[in-house]
Structure formats: C-alpha cells, structure tokens
Design a protein around this motif. Structure first.
Motif, short mmCIF file in Angstrom:
data_model
loop_
_atom_site.label_atom_id
_atom_site.label_comp_id
_atom_site.label_asym_id
_atom_site.label_seq_id
_atom_site.Cartn_x
_atom_site.Cartn_y
_atom_site.Cartn_z
N GLY A 1 1.46 32.79 35.97
CA GLY A 1 -0.02 32.43 35.70
C GLY A 1 -1.39 32.20 36.91
O GLY A 1 -2.43 32.01 36.50
N LYS A 2 -0.58 32.36 38.06
CA LYS A 2 -2.01 32.08 39.17
C LYS A 2 -1.94 33.26 39.48
O LYS A 2 -1.25 34.46 39.81
N ARG A 3 -3.07 33.09 40.20
CA ARG A 3 -4.28 33.83 41.20
C ARG A 3 -3.10 34.14 42.39
O ARG A 3 -2.91 33.32 43.46
N VAL A 4 -2.77 35.00 42.96
CA VAL A 4 -2.13 35.77 44.55
C VAL A 4 -3.15 36.89 45.29
O VAL A 4 -2.44 37.64 44.16
N SER A 5 -3.78 36.93 46.35
CA SER A 5 -3.90 37.35 47.37
C SER A 5 -2.92 38.69 47.87
O SER A 5 -2.20 37.86 48.52
N PRO B 1 -2.70 39.34 40.16
CA PRO B 1 -3.43 40.16 41.43
C PRO B 1 -4.88 40.29 42.25
O PRO B 1 -4.76 40.25 40.52
N ALA B 2 -4.37 39.56 43.06
CA ALA B 2 -5.84 39.81 43.43
C ALA B 2 -5.61 40.80 44.46
O ALA B 2 -5.41 40.42 45.69
N TYR B 3 -6.40 42.29 44.51
CA TYR B 3 -5.87 43.04 45.64
C TYR B 3 -7.25 42.76 46.78
O TYR B 3 -8.17 42.74 46.57
N VAL B 4 -6.85 42.80 48.00
CA VAL B 4 -7.77 43.14 49.29
C VAL B 4 -7.04 43.94 49.77
O VAL B 4 -6.28 44.86 49.75
N SER B 5 -7.91 43.85 50.47
CA SER B 5 -7.98 45.32 51.87
C SER B 5 -7.14 45.32 53.16
O SER B 5 -7.03 45.81 53.87
N SER B 6 -7.31 43.95 53.52
CA SER B 6 -7.06 43.20 54.79
C SER B 6 -6.38 42.28 55.05
O SER B 6 -6.66 41.11 53.79
N ALA B 7 -5.92 41.24 56.62
CA ALA B 7 -4.85 40.56 56.57
C ALA B 7 -6.34 39.72 56.45
O ALA B 7 -6.12 38.64 55.99
N ALA B 8 -7.54 39.42 56.85
CA ALA B 8 -8.20 38.55 56.70
C ALA B 8 -9.54 38.40 55.46
O ALA B 8 -9.18 37.04 55.39
N SER C 1 -10.28 29.97 50.68
CA SER C 1 -11.70 29.51 49.69
C SER C 1 -10.81 29.20 48.69
O SER C 1 -11.54 27.92 47.78
N GLY C 2 -9.81 29.07 48.41
CA GLY C 2 -9.24 28.76 47.22
C GLY C 2 -9.02 29.17 46.25
O GLY C 2 -9.30 28.90 44.65
N SER C 3 -9.56 31.29 45.98
CA SER C 3 -9.81 31.72 45.07
C SER C 3 -8.68 31.99 44.44
O SER C 3 -8.51 32.68 43.65
N VAL C 4 -7.87 31.86 45.09
CA VAL C 4 -5.82 32.14 45.07
C VAL C 4 -5.31 30.80 45.40
O VAL C 4 -5.44 30.37 46.31
N GLU C 5 -4.14 31.13 44.61
CA GLU C 5 -2.69 29.57 44.96
C GLU C 5 -2.25 30.28 46.09
O GLU C 5 -1.94 29.12 46.46
N ALA C 6 -1.74 31.49 46.58
CA ALA C 6 -1.33 31.71 47.06
C ALA C 6 -0.99 33.35 47.85
O ALA C 6 -2.12 33.81 47.13
#
Length: 264
Positions: free
Chosen positions: A78-82, A109-116, A124-129
């Motif tokens: 149930g947690k957000r993970v990038s 899933p919180a999809y991102v496009s880079s390691a940064a 920022s705390g917007s994801v848990e992992a």
C-alpha cells in the motif's frame, strides 16, 4: 592500428540510447545492462548478445529512509515506491515483493526517469522507498541517511552485456576477438586495482572516488560466454516485464544470442 583500424569511443547517458546507436550503425560494439537489452530486442532492433559480465547483485537495491518505519519488503504494501519503467532495479523490486509474499500490484509505483529523481522523491517523503543502482546506490548509501532493504543477492544477477549486430560481427570476427582479448587484459588490471579504477573514472563521471571505489569493490570485471543459464536469466527478466505490462511483447532471448563464442 597495425591492422588499419581506428578506435573511437562514444559515451551515452544510458543503455537505451547506446542500443539505439548500435542498431543504426552509429557504433559497432556496446555495453548495456540486462533490462535495456531485452527492450531493444522487443522493439525489433538488430542487436545480438556477444558476452556477459559477471553477476553484480550488490549493485542494485531497494532503499528507505533510515528513520522509516518500514523494516521489510512486506511493509511496503500500500506504500508509494519510486522506480523507473524497465529499470533493472524495477525488476529487483518485482522479485523482492514476490519473495515477501506480495505482488507488484500491492504497491503504488511512482515512476521517475532518473536516479536523481528517484532519490529526490525518497528524500522529500513523497515515497516510502526507492530503487537504485550503482554508482547512485553507493552514493546514497555513503552520503544519505538510508537503509537498503534488499539488494539483488539470491534474486537477480544484475548482469551487463557486450552487444553488437550480427552483420558487424559476421564481417569482422577477428576484430571482435581482438576486442575481447584486450578487454580481458583490462578487466584483470581493473579487478586488481580498485583504487586506481575509481581515481580514473571519478573526473569522467563527476562522482566522488570513494563512491566509485565502493561500487567497484562489489563487482567483478570479467566477460564470460553466453550460457544457457544466462539466457534463462534474461528470459525470466523479459517474461517478468511482459507480465508487468512494461515490455511491449514477448521475446525469445535465445534468438538474439550470436551463435559463435568469440572470447579468448
């Protein structure tokens, strides 16, 4: 030079861009990770596997903040993970969740496009992992208050591959043999001199030598022939990405393996 061959080196931001250049003939030989290689095959690019690097399972991980209440993969339900679509670290995440009795659908899933961007989301705390790979994983572990919940050990070998096109190798088999013979010498030196490897790469990559030393010490520079076991590893990765809806179509990895071993 004695054979009238001039070598030029071309750097790319990531595997997908390198494999695009390989498929169009802009380069003749390249080195990319397991996930981009599968995606190149699925998109119809005429790339072939020539050799694989040794396993590098400690070079990927699932990170949480040190003060996080999450202590295991099961706690991510149930947690957000990038993560990134088609990342080798996304593959680790899928396998680690399964190991913990969960499925990929149990997280958000919180999809991102880079390691940064992945690191920023965690800080920022917007994801848990978040999921990361070396040298960004090593940088986070050395510089940030984070914990690594799970690396690839026992789940994925996180290999990288040497690739070309069948047309180039068919036309230049001895040149490719020379490449791998020279690579063998360089790899032997690199494994025996991690401090010097880090010092050489640091200014080129803009990364602290201490971070690169950590990444270098947990890998083994050595090319090996593509075995049935390695093909099976890649096939499992491809099938997993198809199941996640990330890979556009099923592939048979064996069809993209060059039929002759050109290693010394």
């Amino acid at each position: 030079a004695e054979q009238g061959v001039r070598v030029s080196w071309h750097e790319f931001a990531a595997g997908p861009q390198l494999l695009e250049a390989l498929s169009t003939g802009a380069i003749d030989l390249g080195h990319a990770a397991d996930a981009p290689s599968v995606f190149a095959q699925a998109s119809g690019k005429p790339v072939v596997y020539l050799a694989a690097e040794q396993p590098y399972p400690k070079g990927i991980g699932v990170l949480v903040r040190k003060d996080s209440g999450v202590t295991s993969l099961a706690d991510l339900k149930g947690k957000r993970v990038s993560t990134g679509r088609g990342w080798n670290a996304q593959y680790l995440l899928a396998l680690a969740l399964e190991e913990a009795g969960l499925s990929y659908k149990d997280i958000i899933p919180a999809y991102v496009s880079s390691a940064a961007d992945a690191i920023s989301a965690l800080q920022s705390g917007s994801v848990e992992a978040t999921t990361l790979w070396d040298p960004f994983l090593a940088a986070a572990e050395l510089q940030l208050p984070v914990r690594n919940l799970r690396d690839g050990q026992g789940l994925t070998n996180n290999r990288t591959f040497y690739l070309s096109t069948a047309a180039f190798v068919d036309a230049n088999p001895e040149l490719v043999r020379t490449f791998f013979a020279q690579l063998q010498e360089t790899n032997s030196w690199a494994n025996a001199h991690p401090d010097e490897v880090a010092a050489l790469l640091a200014p080129q990559l803009g990364i602290d030598p201490a971070i690169l030393k950590t990444a270098t010490e947990r890998r083994n520079y050595s090319a090996t022939a593509i075995s049935e076991e390695i093909v099976a590893e890649q096939q499992k990765l491809a099938d997993t990405f198809v199941a996640l809806g990330v890979l556009p179509r099923s592939v048979r990895v064996a069809e993209a393996v060059y039929p002759h071993n050109l290693l010394p």
